[in-house]
Design a protein around this motif. Structure first.
Motif, short mmCIF file in Angstrom:
data_model
loop_
_atom_site.label_atom_id
_atom_site.label_comp_id
_atom_site.label_asym_id
_atom_site.label_seq_id
_atom_site.Cartn_x
_atom_site.Cartn_y
_atom_site.Cartn_z
N ASP A 121 -32.48 -19.97 8.84
CA ASP A 121 -31.73 -19.42 7.69
C ASP A 121 -31.47 -17.93 7.97
OD1 ASP A 121 -30.47 -19.51 5.23
OD2 ASP A 121 -32.31 -19.11 4.10
N TYR A 122 -30.57 -17.67 8.91
CA TYR A 122 -30.29 -16.29 9.33
C TYR A 122 -29.56 -15.53 8.22
CZ TYR A 122 -25.89 -18.68 10.48
OH TYR A 122 -24.76 -19.44 10.43
N ARG A 123 -29.61 -14.21 8.31
CA ARG A 123 -28.97 -13.38 7.30
C ARG A 123 -27.44 -13.51 7.39
NH1 ARG A 123 -31.33 -7.82 9.04
NH2 ARG A 123 -31.33 -8.96 11.03
N LEU A 124 -26.79 -13.41 6.21
CA LEU A 124 -25.35 -13.62 6.12
C LEU A 124 -24.59 -12.31 5.91
CD1 LEU A 124 -25.27 -16.77 3.80
CD2 LEU A 124 -25.13 -16.72 6.30
N ALA A 125 -23.36 -12.30 6.41
CA ALA A 125 -22.41 -11.22 6.15
C ALA A 125 -21.70 -11.52 4.82
CB ALA A 125 -21.41 -11.15 7.29
N PRO A 126 -21.11 -10.53 4.19
CA PRO A 126 -20.97 -9.14 4.63
C PRO A 126 -22.19 -8.27 4.34
CG PRO A 126 -19.83 -9.43 2.56
CD PRO A 126 -20.33 -10.79 2.95
N GLU A 127 -23.17 -8.78 3.59
CA GLU A 127 -24.36 -7.96 3.31
C GLU A 127 -25.08 -7.58 4.61
OE1 GLU A 127 -23.92 -10.95 -0.12
OE2 GLU A 127 -23.67 -10.90 2.06
N HIS A 128 -25.08 -8.51 5.56
CA HIS A 128 -25.76 -8.29 6.84
C HIS A 128 -24.78 -8.63 7.96
CE1 HIS A 128 -29.53 -7.93 4.64
NE2 HIS A 128 -29.19 -9.03 3.99
#
Length: 319
Positions: A121-128
């Motif tokens: 569950d990797y971090r998502l854009a646009p926040e990351h």
């Protein structure tokens, strides 16, 4: 499965895929990129829940937090000894998708292969934004092989699996690992309609522009949210299809679908790996659209293709 030309998009539509597409169009037919980020995430969650595979029962499922991301371990047999493991990266353009959206798919792979599946569950854009997703994926691969006390698995080798943006993450890790001085034991890679060329220059971007949830403008929207302004889109961990490929890549199973802006880059990447000496199994599914595997509860061909992937994994992870 027979297909017929679609009067809206002029593309061939497989008979078993038509009902899902008709429901999408009846609901307004707006592709993902026409919604705000939070709404598109909700819609994707709802669509995967409605169209995905049923939740197969497994011996053990556990969620673990690792640094900046989470993983979910699907263990079909409560394995106690040495075992290969499937490391799974979900799709969603690095902007949407979660452990929930691909839960049915991961459960099915675990059930069919008899192997633990570890979903990232990797971090998502646009926040990351980039490079967060690939950094988390690298971290997950390292953690899998070095943190047995945390996850309880005695990992002998890994099979990298991902769909769409997840296919890009899996491909990048396979390339980087093959180039490493001391590579990890990666038994195989499975790339499901992978997003591997963010220059978006292949001809299929001009063929698939309307009538489906994911069209050419959707890929551009994903890329603009994921990549900070000025990012070189030809860099190897953004567009792995464009770089030189090392020797020693693990055997690859690459799947593309016809009604997909990504179809040509997936086919080109499969050919490039073959030219580099990689054993490649390439399968193209005419009449189907991007999202087939998260709609496998409604589209029989999706479920059949998952069965085929499981067979590939079992063969490669046990020989």
């Amino acid at each position: 499965m027979s297909s017929a030309p679609d009067p809206f998009s002029k593309r061939p539509i497989a008979a078993d895929a038509a009902p899902v597409l008709e429901r999408f169009r009846a609901s307004g037919g707006r592709p993902f990129h026409t919604y705000p980020v939070e709404q598109v995430r909700d819609l994707y969650e709802q669509g995967c829940a409605a169209n995905g595979l049923r939740a197969d029962q497994l011996a053990k499922i556990s969620d673990i937090t690792v640094d900046n991301f989470r993983v979910r371990i699907y263990d079909p047999q409560a394995v106690s000894g040495p075992t290969p493991v499937v490391l799974f990266f979900h799709g969603g353009g690095w902007v949407m998708g979660s452990l929930s959206t691909h839960d049915g798919l991961c459960r099915r792979l675990a059930a069919l292969t008899g192997l633990p599946v570890v979903a990232v569950d990797y971090r998502l854009a646009p926040e990351h934004p980039y490079p967060a997703a690939i950094e988390d994926s690298r971290g997950a691969l390292h953690w899998l092989f070095t943190s047995g006390d945390d996850h309880g698995l005695d990992v002998t080798q890994a099979v990298l699996v991902g769909d769409s943006a997840g296919g890009q993450l899996a491909a990048v890790l396979a390339i980087e690992n093959a180039s490493a001085a001391d590579p990890l034991p990666i038994a195989a890679q499975v790339l499901i309609y992978p997003m591997v060329d963010l220059t978006m220059s292949t001809p299929s971007y001009a063929r698939v522009t309307e009538g489906f949830p994911l069209v050419a403008d959707t890929i551009a929207w994903f890329a603009d949210h994921y990549l900070p302004a000025g990012t070189d889109r030809t860099t190897p961990d953004v567009s792995p299809a464009l770089g030189a490929l090392p020797a020693g890549l693990p055997p690859a199973y690459v799947i593309t679908v016809d009604n997909d802006p990504l179809v040509d880059e997936g086919a080109c990447f499969a050919a490039a790996m073959a030219r580099a000496g990689t054993e490649v199994l390439y399968r193209h599914l005419p009449g189907y659209a991007h999202g087939l595997f998260t709609s496998a509860g409604r589209i029989p061909q999706g479920e059949k293709a998952i069965n085929d992937i499981a067979g590939f994994i079992k063969h490669r992870a046990t020989t």
